[in-house]
Motif scaffolding. Structure first.
Motif, PDB file in Angstrom:
ATOM      1  N   ARG A  44      51.628   5.474  27.177  1.00 46.38           N
ATOM      2  CA  ARG A  44      52.506   6.401  27.913  1.00 46.38           C
ATOM      3  C   ARG A  44      51.994   7.827  27.735  1.00 46.38           C
ATOM      4  O   ARG A  44      51.639   8.218  26.616  1.00 46.38           O
ATOM      5  N   VAL A  45      51.988   8.582  28.836  1.00 47.81           N
ATOM      6  CA  VAL A  45      51.684  10.003  28.709  1.00 47.81           C
ATOM      7  C   VAL A  45      53.012  10.737  28.649  1.00 47.81           C
ATOM      8  O   VAL A  45      53.844  10.632  29.563  1.00 47.81           O
ATOM      9  N   GLU A  46      53.221  11.420  27.547  1.00 48.85           N
ATOM     10  CA  GLU A  46      54.551  12.002  27.294  1.00 48.85           C
ATOM     11  C   GLU A  46      54.385  13.355  26.605  1.00 48.85           C
ATOM     12  O   GLU A  46      53.277  13.780  26.299  1.00 48.85           O
ATOM     13  N   GLU A  47      55.485  14.014  26.361  1.00 51.39           N
ATOM     14  CA  GLU A  47      55.431  15.285  25.639  1.00 51.39           C
ATOM     15  C   GLU A  47      55.074  15.030  24.174  1.00 51.39           C
ATOM     16  O   GLU A  47      55.691  14.194  23.511  1.00 51.39           O
ATOM     17  N   ARG A  48      54.036  15.710  23.713  1.00 50.57           N
ATOM     18  CA  ARG A  48      53.693  15.672  22.286  1.00 50.57           C
ATOM     19  C   ARG A  48      53.741  17.110  21.773  1.00 50.57           C
ATOM     20  O   ARG A  48      53.606  18.054  22.545  1.00 50.57           O
ATOM     21  N   GLN A  49      53.910  17.255  20.466  1.00 49.10           N
ATOM     22  CA  GLN A  49      53.952  18.592  19.891  1.00 49.10           C
ATOM     23  C   GLN A  49      52.605  19.295  20.089  1.00 49.10           C
ATOM     24  O   GLN A  49      51.561  18.695  19.897  1.00 49.10           O
ATOM     25  N   ASP A  50      52.638  20.549  20.463  1.00 44.98           N
ATOM     26  CA  ASP A  50      51.391  21.309  20.607  1.00 44.98           C
ATOM     27  C   ASP A  50      50.688  21.401  19.257  1.00 44.98           C
ATOM     28  O   ASP A  50      51.337  21.689  18.243  1.00 44.98           O
ATOM     29  N   PRO A  51      49.378  21.159  19.238  1.00 46.85           N
ATOM     30  CA  PRO A  51      48.662  21.307  17.960  1.00 46.85           C
ATOM     31  C   PRO A  51      48.563  22.774  17.577  1.00 46.85           C
ATOM     32  O   PRO A  51      48.615  23.656  18.434  1.00 46.85           O
ATOM     33  N   ARG A  52      48.445  23.018  16.269  1.00 48.08           N
ATOM     34  CA  ARG A  52      48.284  24.391  15.789  1.00 48.08           C
ATOM     35  C   ARG A  52      47.271  24.382  14.646  1.00 48.08           C
ATOM     36  O   ARG A  52      46.918  23.319  14.125  1.00 48.08           O
ATOM     37  N   ILE A  53      46.816  25.539  14.272  1.00 47.77           N
ATOM     38  CA  ILE A  53      45.878  25.670  13.156  1.00 47.77           C
ATOM     39  C   ILE A  53      46.598  25.251  11.870  1.00 47.77           C
ATOM     40  O   ILE A  53      47.647  25.798  11.551  1.00 47.77           O
ATOM     41  N   VAL A  54      46.026  24.292  11.155  1.00 42.87           N
ATOM     42  CA  VAL A  54      46.607  23.843   9.889  1.00 42.87           C
ATOM     43  C   VAL A  54      45.744  24.344   8.729  1.00 42.87           C
ATOM     44  O   VAL A  54      46.237  24.933   7.784  1.00 42.87           O
ATOM     45  N   GLU A  55      44.450  24.113   8.838  1.00 43.97           N
ATOM     46  CA  GLU A  55      43.491  24.587   7.833  1.00 43.97           C
ATOM     47  C   GLU A  55      42.753  25.799   8.408  1.00 43.97           C
ATOM     48  O   GLU A  55      42.564  25.883   9.628  1.00 43.97           O
ATOM     49  N   PRO A  56      42.284  26.681   7.540  1.00 45.40           N
ATOM     50  CA  PRO A  56      41.567  27.870   8.049  1.00 45.40           C
ATOM     51  C   PRO A  56      40.227  27.534   8.709  1.00 45.40           C
ATOM     52  O   PRO A  56      39.606  28.395   9.318  1.00 45.40           O
ATOM     53  N   THR A  57      39.798  26.281   8.574  1.00 41.38           N
ATOM     54  CA  THR A  57      38.535  25.842   9.198  1.00 41.38           C
ATOM     55  C   THR A  57      38.782  25.132  10.530  1.00 41.38           C
ATOM     56  O   THR A  57      37.850  24.629  11.143  1.00 41.38           O
ATOM     57  N   ASP A  58      40.046  25.082  10.982  1.00 44.43           N
ATOM     58  CA  ASP A  58      40.398  24.400  12.237  1.00 44.43           C
ATOM     59  C   ASP A  58      40.129  25.269  13.459  1.00 44.43           C
ATOM     60  O   ASP A  58      40.101  26.491  13.385  1.00 44.43           O
ATOM     61  N   ALA A  59      39.990  24.603  14.602  1.00 43.33           N
ATOM     62  CA  ALA A  59      40.092  25.262  15.907  1.00 43.33           C
ATOM     63  C   ALA A  59      41.081  24.459  16.736  1.00 43.33           C
ATOM     64  O   ALA A  59      41.301  23.267  16.490  1.00 43.33           O
ATOM     65  N   VAL A  60      41.701  25.123  17.702  1.00 47.98           N
ATOM     66  CA  VAL A  60      42.500  24.399  18.701  1.00 47.98           C
ATOM     67  C   VAL A  60      41.824  24.627  20.046  1.00 47.98           C
ATOM     68  O   VAL A  60      41.480  25.763  20.390  1.00 47.98           O
ATOM     69  N   VAL A  94      41.178  29.942  16.593  1.00 51.65           N
ATOM     70  CA  VAL A  94      40.423  29.438  15.435  1.00 51.65           C
ATOM     71  C   VAL A  94      41.055  29.925  14.141  1.00 51.65           C
ATOM     72  O   VAL A  94      41.714  30.972  14.108  1.00 51.65           O
ATOM     73  N   GLY A  95      40.834  29.149  13.070  1.00 52.91           N
ATOM     74  CA  GLY A  95      41.322  29.539  11.751  1.00 52.91           C
ATOM     75  C   GLY A  95      40.484  30.680  11.177  1.00 52.91           C
ATOM     76  O   GLY A  95      39.402  31.002  11.682  1.00 52.91           O
ATOM     77  N   ASP A  96      41.003  31.269  10.083  1.00 56.57           N
ATOM     78  CA  ASP A  96      40.386  32.466   9.497  1.00 56.57           C
ATOM     79  C   ASP A  96      38.948  32.270   9.050  1.00 56.57           C
ATOM     80  O   ASP A  96      38.178  33.230   8.989  1.00 56.57           O
ATOM     81  N   GLN A  97      38.604  31.025   8.672  1.00 60.25           N
ATOM     82  CA  GLN A  97      37.260  30.814   8.116  1.00 60.25           C
ATOM     83  C   GLN A  97      36.245  30.334   9.146  1.00 60.25           C
ATOM     84  O   GLN A  97      35.109  30.034   8.805  1.00 60.25           O
ATOM     85  N   VAL A  98      36.667  30.254  10.417  1.00 58.70           N
ATOM     86  CA  VAL A  98      35.749  29.754  11.441  1.00 58.70           C
ATOM     87  C   VAL A  98      34.813  30.878  11.884  1.00 58.70           C
ATOM     88  O   VAL A  98      35.257  31.981  12.218  1.00 58.70           O
TER      89      VAL A  98
END
Lengths: 340, 340
Positions: A13-29, A68-72
């Motif tokens: 099913r294609v449905e509403e999912r929570q928007d991803p966000r930066i969790v670790e400082p090495t992440d990108a969205v 992007v996170g702080d360390q990217v």
């Protein structure tokens, strides 16, 4: 945001999912430009791989960096980027040896769900590779292919040591097998034998560089390969299926001292030790370290030297993801692109 | 002439056998200087490999050429020569690629019976390598080792890509394993871990270049190798046993992207495909193409750069061959030389 979630075999099913966000400082969205359905997504769809709970789906992605996170350091918002199915730091000893899909800090992307509008990418610096500029739309399918099936076929051809003067056989005519043909051609192979009994795929194999088509399988297929190689077998064989039959077909079609590159995810395979011993082949494969090849592959696509996007023979809006699964399951499509 | 013949498990007799003669114009007949008992000769001795009829035994040989066929060009009567357990033409495409033990014209030497005073060697030009002169007696054991166990250990190390900067582990402390340690050292390996729980063999391993000894086996042995390699596993692992346990120990002790060289003749081994896939190792091995390495090995021995003959820890006259089998079967000797 919208995203595909599998609830049960046959139920995506294609449905509403929570928007991803930066969790670790090495992440990108990233905001996805396109995503797709993988042959391996069909295992839970078919009930072969068990499903514990409703699961976000998809691990192939291209898109625009939003945050992007702080360390990217290596990518920044606005860039068009490609990543693969394992996030990797690209700095550990295993990564530096070219095996980013076994990175000591690797993160499997599947559970993050790339069949969606947005995606969090861990270890962004080691995982994502940016194109020189945001590419024109017609190149998107090819960049998306680089995220998995091209990188995997390419690794298969490299693991099989395809190259100048070599005769390369490819077992499997799915997207990965077809792109292994393309890779063998790019790597300079002299002769490329595609094993396929499917007319449209045979045509694409020839377009990608196959010099011979063998429609026979199993022992008959091996006999045909031997006939075509002076009785010796191919120098290099890419295995892109993952079954017992296809693995043995690949091993038997390889000459003593030759190389089998296997990238079909093994399901229920048991290799007989004595037969392998006397075969004298080299065996190498596993989950493709796509990251190793991305800079080169992106360059080839950017400069329109290769057109791997042709393996997508059906494109649907993300909201129709379930139709895409169905089309691949019923073999009406080789590979389905989902427009986001 | 005198020669060893196996009549039944545990029943080896040295008796009069017909003198060999030139059959094909490519044959040579040699007078043996020494021969020996191989670990693989113990399979029929123990009743594991079936025996159809009384069989001449032995496939390891060094000696003086007595006679050559009309078409032999590379060796001549009076020369001291070394050959291996497969005769090969050394000119076919497989031989030229370095896989003489899979030569398209290969002849298995075992049935010709090298535990004897004389031996017919088919394809003499492609099989035998002569030393510069007839060597002094003290070098005979080392040249004899080159005929099989040194060449096999060396192939294991080459297949495992032992070399500068590499950590190499060796599973198995028989003659082949010990000589794989020697080979890894010669090939420039930085660190060599011998897996052995046998004190005398540990000592010889250290003499041959082992930097570390691991006495643990199985999962514990693998854990020790991981401890010694920063959690990653060895770059290169030589498998010199041939059982399910030793193969899995070798695969598990190898880091992703690393190389397993397996030369223990596989008995009852089944490799789990999925585990192999995710291990990311390279796997290569089989019957060693000893001929590939003979020129280099003979040179190293002639110049006393290596001393592989030390693996022979018991020497008996040919007439006492049965005692030699018994000593190896009961593990009182690692490797038995038979004086002719």
């Amino acid at each position: 945001m919208r995203g595909a979630v599998m609830y049960a075999p046959g139920d995506v099913r294609v449905e509403e999912r929570q928007d991803p966000r930066i969790v670790e400082p090495t992440d990108a969205v990233i905001r996805l430009s396109a995503t797709c359905v993988c042959g391996s997504d069909l295992w839970p769809w078919r009930g072969i791989d068990p499903l514990q709970e409703p699961s976000p789906m998809g691990h192939e992605y291209v898109g625009i960096v939003e945050e992007v996170g702080d360390q990217v350091r290596n990518v920044r918002p606005g860039q068009f980027v490609v990543g693969s199915f394992f996030a990797s730091d690209n700095t550990c000893e295993i990564c530096r040896a070219g095996y980013q899909s076994s990175c000591v800090h690797r993160v499997l992307m599947g559970p993050l769900g790339a069949q969606a509008e947005r995606l969090r990418v861990p270890l962004a610096d080691g995982t994502l590779v940016a194109t020189p500029e945001v590419p024109p739309d017609d190149l998107i399918p090819s960049f998306l292919a680089a995220s998995d099936v091209l990188g995997t076929g390419w690794f298969g051809a490299v693991a099989a040591e395809a190259g100048p003067g070599k005769t390369v056989a490819v077992v499997g005519d799915g997207a990965v097998g077809l792109l292994a043909v393309l890779a063998a051609k790019q790597l300079g192979a002299e002769r490329i034998i595609a094993m396929s009994r499917h007319e449209a795929r045979q045509r694409l194999a020839v377009e990608y560089g196959a010099t011979d088509i063998v429609a026979e399988r199993g022992a008959e297929g091996v006999a045909r390969i031997k006939e075509l190689t002076g009785g010796l077998g191919a120098h290099s064989v890419v295995e892109a299926v993952g079954t017992q039959e296809s693995m043995m077909q690949a091993i038997h079609a390889t000459r003593p001292g030759g190389h089998v590159g296997y990238v079909g995810v093994a399901h229920g395979v048991e290799l007989p030790g004595e037969e392998l011993f006397y075969s004298h082949v080299h065996l190498h494969g596993g989950p493709a370290p796509v990251r190793r090849f991305l800079p080169e592959l992106l360059d080839l696509i950017w400069n329109r030297r290769i057109d791997p996007g042709k393996v997508f023979d059906l494109a649907l809006p993300l909201d129709q993801a379930a139709d895409g699964y169905r089309a691949m399951d019923e073999r009406r499509a080789t590979k389905v692109l989902l427009r986001v």
